[in-house]
Write a protein that holds these residues in place. Structure first.
Motif, PDB file in Angstrom:
ATOM      1  N   SER A 116       4.825   8.737  -2.628  1.00 24.61           N
ATOM      2  CA  SER A 116       3.827   7.663  -2.682  1.00 24.61           C
ATOM      3  C   SER A 116       3.013   7.712  -3.967  1.00 24.61           C
ATOM      4  O   SER A 116       2.503   6.681  -4.432  1.00 24.61           O
ATOM      5  CB  SER A 116       2.880   7.757  -1.476  1.00 24.61           C
ATOM      6  OG  SER A 116       3.597   7.693  -0.265  1.00 24.61           O
TER       7      SER A 116
ATOM      8  N   ARG B 161       0.211  -1.918  -7.590  1.00 25.00           N
ATOM      9  CA  ARG B 161       1.485  -2.220  -6.930  1.00 25.00           C
ATOM     10  C   ARG B 161       1.352  -2.136  -5.410  1.00 25.00           C
ATOM     11  O   ARG B 161       2.012  -2.871  -4.681  1.00 25.00           O
ATOM     12  CB  ARG B 161       2.594  -1.265  -7.390  1.00 25.00           C
ATOM     13  CG  ARG B 161       2.902  -1.233  -8.866  1.00 25.00           C
ATOM     14  CD  ARG B 161       3.171  -2.600  -9.512  1.00 25.00           C
ATOM     15  NE  ARG B 161       4.004  -3.525  -8.790  1.00 25.00           N
ATOM     16  CZ  ARG B 161       5.346  -3.570  -8.812  1.00 25.00           C
ATOM     17  NH1 ARG B 161       6.015  -2.697  -9.538  1.00 25.00           N
ATOM     18  NH2 ARG B 161       6.000  -4.497  -8.146  1.00 25.00           N
ATOM     19  N   ARG B 162       0.498  -1.236  -4.923  1.00 27.09           N
ATOM     20  CA  ARG B 162       0.273  -1.137  -3.477  1.00 27.09           C
ATOM     21  C   ARG B 162      -0.389  -2.401  -2.948  1.00 27.09           C
ATOM     22  O   ARG B 162      -0.144  -2.828  -1.823  1.00 27.09           O
ATOM     23  CB  ARG B 162      -0.604   0.069  -3.152  1.00 27.09           C
ATOM     24  CG  ARG B 162       0.037   1.411  -3.462  1.00 27.09           C
ATOM     25  CD  ARG B 162      -0.891   2.547  -3.128  1.00 27.09           C
ATOM     26  NE  ARG B 162      -0.310   3.829  -3.519  1.00 27.09           N
ATOM     27  CZ  ARG B 162      -0.441   4.958  -2.838  1.00 27.09           C
ATOM     28  NH1 ARG B 162      -1.144   4.960  -1.714  1.00 27.09           N
ATOM     29  NH2 ARG B 162       0.119   6.062  -3.262  1.00 27.09           N
ATOM     30  N   GLU B 163      -1.258  -2.972  -3.786  1.00 29.38           N
ATOM     31  CA  GLU B 163      -1.995  -4.167  -3.364  1.00 29.38           C
ATOM     32  C   GLU B 163      -1.182  -5.438  -3.572  1.00 29.38           C
ATOM     33  O   GLU B 163      -1.129  -6.302  -2.686  1.00 29.38           O
ATOM     34  CB  GLU B 163      -3.321  -4.262  -4.129  1.00 29.38           C
ATOM     35  CG  GLU B 163      -4.284  -3.126  -3.802  1.00 29.38           C
ATOM     36  CD  GLU B 163      -5.500  -3.120  -4.722  1.00 29.38           C
ATOM     37  OE1 GLU B 163      -5.507  -3.910  -5.697  1.00 29.38           O
ATOM     38  OE2 GLU B 163      -6.432  -2.331  -4.466  1.00 29.38           O
TER      39      GLU B 163
ATOM     40  N   GLY C  53       2.230  -5.664  -4.435  1.00 32.75           N
ATOM     41  CA  GLY C  53       3.626  -5.640  -4.008  1.00 32.75           C
ATOM     42  C   GLY C  53       4.513  -6.329  -5.030  1.00 32.75           C
ATOM     43  O   GLY C  53       4.396  -6.104  -6.230  1.00 32.75           O
TER      44      GLY C  53
ATOM     45  N   PHE D  54       8.887  -4.058  -0.179  1.00 30.18           N
ATOM     46  CA  PHE D  54       7.438  -3.814  -0.165  1.00 30.18           C
ATOM     47  C   PHE D  54       6.863  -3.821   1.246  1.00 30.18           C
ATOM     48  O   PHE D  54       5.960  -3.022   1.552  1.00 30.18           O
ATOM     49  CB  PHE D  54       6.716  -4.852  -1.029  1.00 30.18           C
ATOM     50  CG  PHE D  54       5.213  -4.788  -0.942  1.00 30.18           C
ATOM     51  CD1 PHE D  54       4.525  -3.647  -1.363  1.00 30.18           C
ATOM     52  CD2 PHE D  54       4.473  -5.844  -0.427  1.00 30.18           C
ATOM     53  CE1 PHE D  54       3.135  -3.576  -1.285  1.00 30.18           C
ATOM     54  CE2 PHE D  54       3.092  -5.780  -0.343  1.00 30.18           C
ATOM     55  CZ  PHE D  54       2.420  -4.644  -0.769  1.00 30.18           C
ATOM     56  N   ASP D  55       7.364  -4.695   2.121  1.00 34.09           N
ATOM     57  CA  ASP D  55       6.790  -4.789   3.468  1.00 34.09           C
ATOM     58  C   ASP D  55       6.859  -3.451   4.189  1.00 34.09           C
ATOM     59  O   ASP D  55       5.879  -3.008   4.809  1.00 34.09           O
ATOM     60  CB  ASP D  55       7.518  -5.857   4.287  1.00 34.09           C
ATOM     61  CG  ASP D  55       7.212  -7.273   3.802  1.00 34.09           C
ATOM     62  OD1 ASP D  55       6.246  -7.434   3.039  1.00 34.09           O
ATOM     63  OD2 ASP D  55       7.953  -8.201   4.173  1.00 34.09           O
TER      64      ASP D  55
ATOM     65  N   LYS E  42       4.498  -0.869   2.380  1.00 31.61           N
ATOM     66  CA  LYS E  42       3.083  -1.131   2.687  1.00 31.61           C
ATOM     67  C   LYS E  42       2.738  -0.679   4.104  1.00 31.61           C
ATOM     68  O   LYS E  42       1.688  -0.061   4.335  1.00 31.61           O
ATOM     69  CB  LYS E  42       2.792  -2.622   2.526  1.00 31.61           C
ATOM     70  CG  LYS E  42       1.337  -2.984   2.769  1.00 31.61           C
ATOM     71  CD  LYS E  42       1.094  -4.478   2.572  1.00 31.61           C
ATOM     72  CE  LYS E  42      -0.371  -4.824   2.807  1.00 31.61           C
ATOM     73  NZ  LYS E  42      -0.625  -6.282   2.615  1.00 31.61           N
ATOM     74  N   LYS E  43       3.634  -0.959   5.052  1.00 27.02           N
ATOM     75  CA  LYS E  43       3.379  -0.569   6.443  1.00 27.02           C
ATOM     76  C   LYS E  43       3.303   0.952   6.571  1.00 27.02           C
ATOM     77  O   LYS E  43       2.418   1.483   7.255  1.00 27.02           O
ATOM     78  CB  LYS E  43       4.485  -1.121   7.340  1.00 27.02           C
ATOM     79  CG  LYS E  43       4.276  -0.806   8.820  1.00 27.02           C
ATOM     80  CD  LYS E  43       5.373  -1.419   9.678  1.00 27.02           C
ATOM     81  CE  LYS E  43       5.139  -1.087  11.148  1.00 27.02           C
ATOM     82  NZ  LYS E  43       6.202  -1.658  12.022  1.00 27.02           N
TER      83      LYS E  43
ATOM     84  N   LEU F 207       2.582   3.124   4.179  1.00 24.34           N
ATOM     85  CA  LEU F 207       1.387   3.610   3.495  1.00 24.34           C
ATOM     86  C   LEU F 207       0.153   3.460   4.381  1.00 24.34           C
ATOM     87  O   LEU F 207      -0.752   4.292   4.370  1.00 24.34           O
ATOM     88  CB  LEU F 207       1.173   2.847   2.186  1.00 24.34           C
ATOM     89  CG  LEU F 207       2.100   3.201   1.024  1.00 24.34           C
ATOM     90  CD1 LEU F 207       1.936   2.189  -0.111  1.00 24.34           C
ATOM     91  CD2 LEU F 207       1.817   4.609   0.509  1.00 24.34           C
ATOM     92  N   THR F 208       0.136   2.392   5.168  1.00 24.57           N
ATOM     93  CA  THR F 208      -1.019   2.085   6.021  1.00 24.57           C
ATOM     94  C   THR F 208      -0.976   2.844   7.347  1.00 24.57           C
ATOM     95  O   THR F 208      -1.976   3.431   7.781  1.00 24.57           O
ATOM     96  CB  THR F 208      -1.082   0.575   6.310  1.00 24.57           C
ATOM     97  OG1 THR F 208      -1.108  -0.137   5.074  1.00 24.57           O
ATOM     98  CG2 THR F 208      -2.313   0.231   7.122  1.00 24.57           C
TER      99      THR F 208
END
Length: 355
Positions: free
Chosen positions: A253, A260-262, A264, A269-270, A273-274, A276-277
């Motif tokens: 990560s 890029r995290r914000e 995408g 990316f989906d 992002k999931k 990472l969250t």
């Protein structure tokens, strides 16, 4: 030569002359070890300087407008803000968030220089040509690649090119060595300081011989290359990374910048992002088997008798004088200090999750 015969790097003859044991690796006839032996080659690189032939890897030049913008569609790294002369580690992701390959990207101003893995390079070229609109993708099959690694690498290379000792980590520069124009980067795959030297094929042997004449330098084969990178906790594509593994699961990560995290905008990316969250379902961990047992790729990992994952890389760590491994296990049992069972040849062997 038959169609199935392994390819040869420009240094093949030198490897034979040096007494290397050769094996087929990623379609190339490559040295797995020299007469010094894997254990001593490993220690030599940790204590002095080792020279690796990595000419089987793919060197790629990207030319065109908006290269950084195009690259950000297929890698999660922040390429737009990569300064000229600087390099970044990243990976190609697919639509499902898995890793197609891991690679190095360097901004040279007038173009971008990439180094990709040998086994994936032709698929990578197809992937880039299909996804980088308006960018020319040139495979540099006329160039060899050497890696000089170890704590004495800088003092050795500065005898040939004094400016190299001042190069920052993860940077690159055009430099002459033994009268040959080279492109040199400062990074590595061993956990040590080191350099990668790209040159035209015809110059490779002269440069390799000149470096090997230095008393600190010994040739190093694939065997020690693997144990060195394992000790450093570095992934090997095809074992620790594959098209189903996400960068988050792999503990990579840190390669994905805040923007890029914000924003995408890259393939997969989906999922990234999931994870990472919400955290991934599994993650890559370091493993220390108890005693002298070696837990290799594919060994099942259990906790309280339940299967929670498997080893992806394992072997003996010469610097530690102890077996080491890494693998993927269920996230909820992946904390450091967790006691595990390693099913080696049908027998349960104790181990522990470590940093």
């Amino acid at each position: 030569m038959t169609d199935n015969a392994p390819l040869k790097t420009p240094l093949h003859g030198l490897h034979i002359e040096l007494g290397a044991k050769m094996v087929n690796f990623a379609g190339y006839d490559m040295p797995v070890q020299y007469p010094l032996g894997v254990l001593e080659e490993h220690k030599h690189c940790r204590n002095s300087a080792g020279l690796f032939d990595v000419s089987h890897m793919g060197q790629v030049r990207l030319v065109g407008k908006n290269i950084a913008t195009s690259l950000e569609k297929i890698v999660p790294a922040d390429v737009k803000e990569l300064p000229k002369g600087q390099m970044r580690y990243t990976m190609f992701t697919n639509q499902s968030g898995g890793v197609l390959d891991d690679l190095m990207i360097l901004n040279r101003g007038e173009d971008f220089f990439l180094v990709v893995n040998a086994a994936c390079k032709h698929e990578d070229l197809d992937h880039m040509r299909a996804n980088l609109a308006g960018v020319e993708v040139h495979y540099l099959d006329n160039r060899a690649l050497l890696a000089l690694q170890g704590p004495k690498a800088a003092s050795v290379l500065e005898r040939f090119a004094p400016m190299t000792s001042a190069m920052p980590f993860m940077s690159g520069s055009e430099i002459d060595i033994e009268g040959f124009p080279c492109f040199v980067t400062r990074s590595g795959y061993t956990g040590e300081d080191g350099f990668e030297i790209s040159m035209e094929n015809h110059a490779a042997e002269a440069i390799a011989r000149a470096l090997l004449e230095q008393e600190e330098v010994a040739p190093i084969g694939l065997g020690a290359r693997d144990s060195l990178r394992l000790e450093a906790g570095l992934c090997l594509y095809g074992q620790d990374l594959n098209h189903k593994t996400s960068p988050v699961e792999a503990g990579l990560s840190w390669t994905i910048g805040k923007r890029r995290r914000e924003e995408g905008g890259f393939l997969g990316f989906d999922r990234v992002k999931k994870e990472l969250t919400e955290k991934p379902s599994r993650r890559r961990v370091g493993i220390r088997p108890e005693g002298r047992v070696i837990a290799r790729e594919g060994v099942e990992i259990r906790v309280a008798g339940q299967n929670v994952g498997s080893v992806t890389s394992g072997g003996f760590g010469p610097s530690l004088d102890h077996p080491i491994a890494m693998g993927y296990i269920d996230y909820n049992v992946s904390t450091q200090g967790t006691k595990i069972e390693l099913m080696v040849r049908g027998q349960s062997r104790p181990g522990e999750i470590v940093k």
